[in-house]
Every structure is written in structure tokens, then in C-alpha cells.
Design a protein around this motif. Structure first.
Motif, PDB file in Angstrom:
ATOM      1  N   LEU A   1     -40.372  13.178 -30.916  1.00 34.22           N
ATOM      2  CA  LEU A   1     -40.490  14.953 -30.882  1.00 34.22           C
ATOM      3  C   LEU A   1     -38.584  15.067 -30.641  1.00 34.22           C
ATOM      4  O   LEU A   1     -38.499  14.692 -30.183  1.00 34.22           O
ATOM      5  CB  LEU A   1     -41.679  15.079 -30.629  1.00 34.22           C
ATOM      6  CG  LEU A   1     -41.003  16.832 -30.319  1.00 34.22           C
ATOM      7  CD1 LEU A   1     -41.876  17.242 -31.146  1.00 34.22           C
ATOM      8  CD2 LEU A   1     -42.419  17.290 -29.182  1.00 34.22           C
ATOM      9  N   MET A   2     -37.935  15.293 -31.597  1.00 34.22           N
ATOM     10  CA  MET A   2     -37.004  16.528 -31.484  1.00 34.22           C
ATOM     11  C   MET A   2     -37.331  17.702 -32.187  1.00 34.22           C
ATOM     12  O   MET A   2     -37.027  18.423 -33.200  1.00 34.22           O
ATOM     13  CB  MET A   2     -35.959  15.558 -32.920  1.00 34.22           C
ATOM     14  CG  MET A   2     -35.859  14.385 -32.407  1.00 34.22           C
ATOM     15  SD  MET A   2     -34.642  13.791 -33.344  1.00 34.22           S
ATOM     16  CE  MET A   2     -33.279  14.002 -32.798  1.00 34.22           C
ATOM     17  N   PRO A   3     -37.452  18.922 -31.109  1.00 36.98           N
ATOM     18  CA  PRO A   3     -37.693  20.337 -31.271  1.00 36.98           C
ATOM     19  C   PRO A   3     -36.411  20.776 -31.915  1.00 36.98           C
ATOM     20  O   PRO A   3     -35.166  20.690 -31.225  1.00 36.98           O
ATOM     21  CB  PRO A   3     -37.827  20.927 -29.730  1.00 36.98           C
ATOM     22  CG  PRO A   3     -38.354  19.776 -28.718  1.00 36.98           C
ATOM     23  CD  PRO A   3     -37.386  18.486 -29.386  1.00 36.98           C
ATOM     24  N   LEU A   4     -36.974  21.467 -33.213  1.00 37.07           N
ATOM     25  CA  LEU A   4     -35.913  21.901 -33.717  1.00 37.07           C
ATOM     26  C   LEU A   4     -36.044  23.734 -33.813  1.00 37.07           C
ATOM     27  O   LEU A   4     -37.013  24.011 -33.579  1.00 37.07           O
ATOM     28  CB  LEU A   4     -36.448  21.618 -35.314  1.00 37.07           C
ATOM     29  CG  LEU A   4     -36.641  20.507 -35.859  1.00 37.07           C
ATOM     30  CD1 LEU A   4     -37.006  20.052 -37.300  1.00 37.07           C
ATOM     31  CD2 LEU A   4     -34.689  19.725 -35.599  1.00 37.07           C
ATOM     32  N   PRO A   5     -35.606  24.357 -33.899  1.00 39.42           N
ATOM     33  CA  PRO A   5     -34.932  25.662 -33.444  1.00 39.42           C
ATOM     34  C   PRO A   5     -35.497  26.265 -34.052  1.00 39.42           C
ATOM     35  O   PRO A   5     -35.999  27.706 -34.700  1.00 39.42           O
ATOM     36  CB  PRO A   5     -33.311  25.543 -33.850  1.00 39.42           C
ATOM     37  CG  PRO A   5     -32.744  24.627 -34.521  1.00 39.42           C
ATOM     38  CD  PRO A   5     -33.741  23.437 -34.395  1.00 39.42           C
ATOM     39  N   ASN A   6     -36.125  25.965 -35.516  1.00 40.98           N
ATOM     40  CA  ASN A   6     -37.157  26.400 -36.972  1.00 40.98           C
ATOM     41  C   ASN A   6     -38.283  26.610 -36.601  1.00 40.98           C
ATOM     42  O   ASN A   6     -38.812  27.124 -37.441  1.00 40.98           O
ATOM     43  CB  ASN A   6     -35.882  26.277 -37.730  1.00 40.98           C
ATOM     44  CG  ASN A   6     -36.724  24.759 -38.624  1.00 40.98           C
ATOM     45  OD1 ASN A   6     -36.553  23.736 -37.759  1.00 40.98           O
ATOM     46  ND2 ASN A   6     -36.920  24.597 -40.301  1.00 40.98           N
ATOM     47  N   THR A   7     -38.560  26.041 -35.118  1.00 41.87           N
ATOM     48  CA  THR A   7     -39.888  25.670 -34.941  1.00 41.87           C
ATOM     49  C   THR A   7     -40.351  26.589 -33.897  1.00 41.87           C
ATOM     50  O   THR A   7     -39.669  26.813 -33.180  1.00 41.87           O
ATOM     51  CB  THR A   7     -40.065  24.565 -34.569  1.00 41.87           C
ATOM     52  OG1 THR A   7     -39.378  23.825 -33.716  1.00 41.87           O
ATOM     53  CG2 THR A   7     -39.752  23.048 -36.048  1.00 41.87           C
ATOM     54  N   LEU A   8     -41.946  27.015 -33.717  1.00 38.41           N
ATOM     55  CA  LEU A   8     -42.277  27.041 -32.518  1.00 38.41           C
ATOM     56  C   LEU A   8     -41.772  26.595 -31.187  1.00 38.41           C
ATOM     57  O   LEU A   8     -41.988  26.388 -30.441  1.00 38.41           O
ATOM     58  CB  LEU A   8     -43.509  27.290 -32.697  1.00 38.41           C
ATOM     59  CG  LEU A   8     -44.483  28.730 -31.633  1.00 38.41           C
ATOM     60  CD1 LEU A   8     -43.841  29.482 -31.155  1.00 38.41           C
ATOM     61  CD2 LEU A   8     -45.422  29.162 -31.905  1.00 38.41           C
ATOM     62  N   ILE A   9     -42.670  24.880 -31.307  1.00 41.74           N
ATOM     63  CA  ILE A   9     -41.910  24.220 -30.150  1.00 41.74           C
ATOM     64  C   ILE A   9     -40.864  24.073 -30.046  1.00 41.74           C
ATOM     65  O   ILE A   9     -40.332  23.869 -28.693  1.00 41.74           O
ATOM     66  CB  ILE A   9     -42.768  22.932 -31.128  1.00 41.74           C
ATOM     67  CG1 ILE A   9     -43.724  21.941 -28.964  1.00 41.74           C
ATOM     68  CG2 ILE A   9     -41.110  21.541 -31.282  1.00 41.74           C
ATOM     69  CD1 ILE A   9     -44.083  21.076 -29.187  1.00 41.74           C
TER      70      ILE A   9
END
Length: 289
Positions: A202-210
Motif C-alpha cells: 500500500l502506498m496511500p495516495l492523497p486523492n484517496t480516503l485512506i
């Protein structure tokens, strides 16, 4: 070729002709996926697809595989897929295999006989995202599925004779559910019996809720060693006699791959060396989706 937005494809399709037949994802509610947030879902017209097939017929004569993008080409009805495969054969007669992404819902919308018919028409491989075998994780990330519903979909693919590749995402359970996420993912993969297991990180992206939850501290991602321990637990729990295992995606800290039947011990040893600091990991600035 005419592509709309960013095109996502599995690492093993790097040498394939990428034919975009749908734009975006038919579901597009998962909290971790930012690939299609800016693309409303639609099915491309036959004219648009035929334009790309004509281009491929002229410029892609050395490639004998086709991958159908975007996120869930199996969403298309069997009738339309059959017609599409016929057009691919007509424009690109040298193409031997067709692959696509299929979410569990779209797979279950087809019978095993439907899938077997598509196999006879050229479909070779379905890539399916399990993401996690832990129902608590699946609920948190709004996957819209349970472990049981995805096992059902996987068995339908297997019954049809198609090659099934299943993806799981390291770190998706956060620190809190890290161990149970890895352990239950292995257990569910054993019941799904895919021919290929692919682990991403997982690489949390700024355009996602996570991604926003991670930025605010509501979601805590395991560190490098925590991710490696998840990978270790996952591989140790896999009991698949005819499956390949790949963790060679650009998001991973430790690129590894092998055939589980003969390479499982070697893979686990590589993870142990990495945990002991004896193998360098891919630095964060070199990782990507």
C-alpha cells in the motif's frame, strides 16, 4: 492508441498491446485506489475501439498478447465481449492470448460456462483483486465484498479453466490489523487456489480516503519491517502446489518471485535476510505504483 487518463496494467502485461475498452472502474469505491477517481466510468464505443485496433494492426505486429483496460473490462456482457474478441481476431490474427481485470462482482455475473466460452474465444487470464482475506479490512476499505464472495468468484474462474491471478495488498490492514490481515489473506488464497499470487504494498495516495486518513493519523501504515513481517506471514501461510508468487511490483520493498511448490523456502529465507538487515530494501523514493 487513444487512452483516456492513466492506464493501469499488471507487471506481467508489460509487453502486451494495451487496448482500453472501458474508461475507469465500474465500482470505484475502494478507499485505497486512486487510479480512477478522476474518470467517470463508461464503455468505449465500437468505433473508438476499432480505431485502436487499426492502429495496433499497423504498429504492434510484434506483440502477441492483448490486455483489456481499464479497471474492470469483464463488466461488459458476455455477448459484447464475444463480439470484441472476434474483432480482435479479425484485426490482429497473430494475437494468441487476451487478458483483463475482473472484479469479483463481474466474475459472478458470468457463469462458468460463459467464462469457458470466452476462453475458447481467446481469453486467457483474469486478474482479480482480493486485497485482503480479512472481512474487517475489506469492510474498512469499502471493497464491497467479503472473503466468501471472492472465494466464490475465484472458484468460478477455476471451473472455467481460465488462468486466475489474485492480488493482495500488504499494509492494507494498518498496524492494528497487520497480522490478521496477512494470516487470513493466506487462508483465503489457499481456498481461492489461483495460479498466480501477486503481493503489492500500500502506498496511500492523497486523492484517496485512506490517504487522507493516513495524513491525519487515523490510519497508521506499518513501517518497512512491519510490511516485511506481513509478507513473511503471508508466504508462510500459503499452501498452493501449482501457484507462482510475485512481489515484484514497483511498490514493494523486497522484490521476490518464485514457484511456491519449489521456491517457498527460498522466498522465506530471502525475507528473513531482509528482516535481519542483510539485504538492502528498495528506498521509498524508488517505489511507485
Amino acid at each position: 492508441m487513444h487512452y483516456e487518463g492513466t492506464i493501469i496494467r499488471p507487471p506481467s502485461e508489460a509487453m502486451s498491446i494495451i487496448l482500453q475498452v472501458t474508461v475507469g472502474c465500474s465500482y470505484n469505491k475502494c478507499t485505497f485506489c486512486g487510479a480512477f477517481k478522476d474518470k467517470p466510468f463508461r464503455v468505449k464505443t465500437e468505433a473508438e475501439i476499432d480505431d485502436d485496433l487499426r492502429f495496433a494492426a499497423q504498429h504492434c505486429r510484434c506483440q502477441n498478447r492483448v490486455f483489456l483496460a481499464d479497471g474492470d473490462a469483464l463488466f461488459l456482457p458476455k455477448r459484447r465481449l464475444s463480439a470484441l474478441f472476434a474483432r480482435i481476431r479479425s484485426f490482429l490474427p497473430w494475437v494468441k492470448k487476451i487478458s483483463l481485470y475482473g472484479n469479483a462482482r463481474s466474475i459472478r455475473s458470468k457463469t462458468a460456462a460463459d467464462l469457458a466460452t470466452l476462453k475458447d474465444q481467446g481469453l486467457d487470464r483474469i486478474y482479480m483483486g482480493l486485497e485482503s482475506g480479512c472481512d474487517a479490512v475489506l469492510e474498512r476499505v469499502r471493497k464491497g465484498e467479503t472473503a466468501a464472495t471472492m472465494i466464490k468468484a475465484a472458484r468460478r474462474v477455476n471451473d472455467s479453466g481460465l488462468f486466475l491471478s489474485v492480488t493482495t495488498i500488504l499494509g492494507l490492514g494498518g498496524i492494528e490489523l497487520s497480522e490478521v490481515h496477512a494470516r487470513q489473506s493466506a487462508a483465503v488464497l489457499n481456498r481461492m487456489a489461483p495460479r498466480q499470487v501477486a503481493a503489492l504494498t500500500l502506498m496511500p495516495l492523497p486523492n484517496t480516503l485512506i490517504g487522507r486518513q493516513h495524513q491525519s493519523g487515523l490510519f497508521r501504515l506499518p513501517d518497512q519491517l512491519g510490511i516485511l513481517r506481513e509478507l513473511q506471514t503471508l508466504v508462510a501461510g500459503l499452501e498452493l502446489s501449482r501457484s507462482m508468487f510475485h512481489a515484484n511490483h514497483a511498490s514493494n520493498y523486497l522484490p521476490i518471485e518464485g514457484v511456491l511448490r519449489k521456491d517457498k523456502r527460498k522466498i522465506l529465507t530471502a525475507i528473513e535476510f531482509a528482516l535481519a538487515g542483510q539485504t538492502p530494501l528498495v528506498p521509498d523514493n524508488m517505489r511507485a505504483l
